[in-house]
Design a protein around this motif. Sequence first.
Motif, PDB file in Angstrom:
ATOM      1  N   GLU A  48       0.815  -1.170   0.131  1.00 15.15           N
ATOM      2  CA  GLU A  48       0.021  -0.068  -0.083  1.00 15.15           C
ATOM      3  C   GLU A  48       0.753   1.117  -0.037  1.00 15.15           C
ATOM      4  N   MET A  49       1.996   1.278   0.629  1.00 16.55           N
ATOM      5  CA  MET A  49       2.882   2.537   0.587  1.00 16.55           C
ATOM      6  C   MET A  49       3.300   2.763  -0.855  1.00 16.55           C
ATOM      7  N   GLY A  50       3.722   1.583  -1.352  1.00 12.80           N
ATOM      8  CA  GLY A  50       4.183   1.734  -2.671  1.00 12.80           C
ATOM      9  C   GLY A  50       3.024   2.152  -3.595  1.00 12.80           C
ATOM     10  N   ARG A  51       1.909   1.806  -3.521  1.00 12.95           N
ATOM     11  CA  ARG A  51       0.742   2.196  -4.133  1.00 12.95           C
ATOM     12  C   ARG A  51       0.248   3.708  -4.180  1.00 12.95           C
ATOM     13  N   VAL A  52       0.536   4.160  -2.878  1.00 15.88           N
ATOM     14  CA  VAL A  52       0.046   5.300  -2.408  1.00 15.88           C
ATOM     15  C   VAL A  52       1.107   6.428  -2.661  1.00 15.88           C
ATOM     16  N   CYS A  53       2.663   5.919  -2.712  1.00 17.90           N
ATOM     17  CA  CYS A  53       3.524   6.758  -2.924  1.00 17.90           C
ATOM     18  C   CYS A  53       4.002   7.110  -4.559  1.00 17.90           C
ATOM     19  N   THR A  54       3.186   7.355  -5.567  1.00 19.13           N
ATOM     20  CA  THR A  54       3.358   7.357  -6.753  1.00 19.13           C
ATOM     21  C   THR A  54       4.494   8.508  -7.430  1.00 19.13           C
ATOM     22  N   ALA A  55       4.448   9.224  -6.344  1.00 26.39           N
ATOM     23  CA  ALA A  55       5.278  10.456  -6.722  1.00 26.39           C
ATOM     24  C   ALA A  55       6.838  10.255  -6.674  1.00 26.39           C
ATOM     25  N   LEU A  56       7.013   9.050  -5.942  1.00 29.00           N
ATOM     26  CA  LEU A  56       8.416   8.748  -5.831  1.00 29.00           C
ATOM     27  C   LEU A  56       9.078   8.250  -7.144  1.00 29.00           C
ATOM     28  N   PRO A  57      10.392   8.462  -7.147  1.00 26.91           N
ATOM     29  CA  PRO A  57      10.843   7.956  -8.497  1.00 26.91           C
ATOM     30  C   PRO A  57      10.842   6.515  -8.490  1.00 26.91           C
ATOM     31  N   SER A  59      12.856   4.313  -9.053  1.00 31.36           N
ATOM     32  CA  SER A  59      13.894   3.702  -8.477  1.00 31.36           C
ATOM     33  C   SER A  59      13.865   3.704  -7.162  1.00 31.36           C
ATOM     34  N   ALA A  60      12.887   4.227  -6.468  1.00 33.68           N
ATOM     35  CA  ALA A  60      12.577   4.257  -4.943  1.00 33.68           C
ATOM     36  C   ALA A  60      12.608   2.774  -4.500  1.00 33.68           C
ATOM     37  N   PHE A  61      12.762   2.539  -3.530  1.00 36.55           N
ATOM     38  CA  PHE A  61      12.615   1.232  -2.717  1.00 36.55           C
ATOM     39  C   PHE A  61      11.073   0.778  -2.894  1.00 36.55           C
ATOM     40  N   LEU A  62      10.032   1.796  -2.332  1.00 36.92           N
ATOM     41  CA  LEU A  62       8.646   1.276  -2.178  1.00 36.92           C
ATOM     42  C   LEU A  62       8.127   1.119  -3.778  1.00 36.92           C
ATOM     43  N   ARG A  63       8.831   1.923  -4.758  1.00 39.15           N
ATOM     44  CA  ARG A  63       8.239   1.745  -6.212  1.00 39.15           C
ATOM     45  C   ARG A  63       8.694   0.649  -6.868  1.00 39.15           C
ATOM     46  N   ARG A  64       9.890   0.204  -6.684  1.00 35.05           N
ATOM     47  CA  ARG A  64      10.270  -1.106  -7.372  1.00 35.05           C
ATOM     48  C   ARG A  64      10.180  -2.305  -6.889  1.00 35.05           C
ATOM     49  N   PRO A  65       9.621  -3.311  -7.762  1.00 38.87           N
ATOM     50  CA  PRO A  65       9.253  -4.548  -7.227  1.00 38.87           C
ATOM     51  C   PRO A  65      10.513  -5.258  -6.583  1.00 38.87           C
ATOM     52  N   ASN A  66      10.305  -6.043  -5.251  1.00 39.09           N
ATOM     53  CA  ASN A  66      11.319  -6.593  -4.778  1.00 39.09           C
ATOM     54  C   ASN A  66      10.946  -8.032  -4.362  1.00 39.09           C
ATOM     55  N   PRO A  67      10.893  -9.091  -5.187  1.00 39.34           N
ATOM     56  CA  PRO A  67      10.398 -10.241  -4.844  1.00 39.34           C
ATOM     57  C   PRO A  67      11.221 -10.777  -3.611  1.00 39.34           C
ATOM     58  N   LYS A 128      10.530   9.867   3.263  1.00 37.13           N
ATOM     59  CA  LYS A 128      10.749   9.349   4.424  1.00 37.13           C
ATOM     60  C   LYS A 128      10.529   7.891   4.796  1.00 37.13           C
ATOM     61  N   LEU A 129       9.187   7.568   4.252  1.00 36.19           N
ATOM     62  CA  LEU A 129       8.888   6.291   4.453  1.00 36.19           C
ATOM     63  C   LEU A 129       9.802   5.429   3.623  1.00 36.19           C
ATOM     64  N   ASP A 130       9.807   5.860   2.382  1.00 33.97           N
ATOM     65  CA  ASP A 130      10.827   5.035   1.697  1.00 33.97           C
ATOM     66  C   ASP A 130      12.253   4.766   1.986  1.00 33.97           C
ATOM     67  N   LYS A 131      12.682   5.829   2.670  1.00 30.38           N
ATOM     68  CA  LYS A 131      14.120   5.576   3.486  1.00 30.38           C
ATOM     69  C   LYS A 131      14.087   4.684   4.642  1.00 30.38           C
ATOM     70  N   ILE A 132      12.951   4.760   5.304  1.00 25.34           N
ATOM     71  CA  ILE A 132      12.662   3.894   6.657  1.00 25.34           C
ATOM     72  C   ILE A 132      12.742   2.606   6.138  1.00 25.34           C
ATOM     73  N   VAL A 133      11.580   2.233   5.168  1.00 23.33           N
ATOM     74  CA  VAL A 133      11.288   0.954   4.992  1.00 23.33           C
ATOM     75  C   VAL A 133      12.534   0.196   4.144  1.00 23.33           C
ATOM     76  N   ALA A 134      13.357   1.111   3.415  1.00 27.11           N
ATOM     77  CA  ALA A 134      14.594   0.466   2.602  1.00 27.11           C
ATOM     78  C   ALA A 134      15.806   0.125   3.788  1.00 27.11           C
TER      79      ALA A 134
END
Length: 174
Positions: A48-57, A59-67, A128-134
């Motif tokens: 859900e974080m990745g779905r909501v944070c569509t403005a991230l590039p 290459s951001a951790f939350l936006r790229r699939p990480n199987p 910030k969420l992207d950095k925390i989760v990564a």
Amino acid sequence: MRIRHFAATALLWTGLVASSVQAQPRPCLTDGEAEALFQVLLPDMVSEMGRVCTALPASAFLRRPNPAFAARLQSGVAPALPSARSGIAKLLGPDLQPIAGSMFVLPALKVIVVPLAGQMIEPADCPKLDKIVANLAPLPPKNLAGVFVGMAQLDADRRKDGPKLPLCPMARPK
């Protein structure tokens, strides 16, 4: 800042859903029950974080699939289920405890909790969420859930008003 509220939201909405069906006080959730409940919700919450944070590039951790990360989070769900169900039973209260073991309870909670938690994310919080989760991604799912529960406990301790998830007080270090 709403990042600390994101962790609290998953646990809070679980409690709110249950509290809407009863007015009597509930016992508090232990650290283990709260962590297990969050651990069960974690794969959907991160998605859900990745779905909501569509403005991230892209290459951001939350936006790229990480199987591998997704599989690790999913692998933590089954071991956490017994304690999560115990916490859900507490939240539901004595009259509704039998449904805590139902195969429908967790999917119902996910359908309610995950989108509501996603609504708490402000676009400015996404980097910030992207950095925390990564940075927390290498942790085992149990430890990752523990971090988010700790953030929820901090939030609950600071909130003076509004509904709170009934978390037992955090034990003091010895």
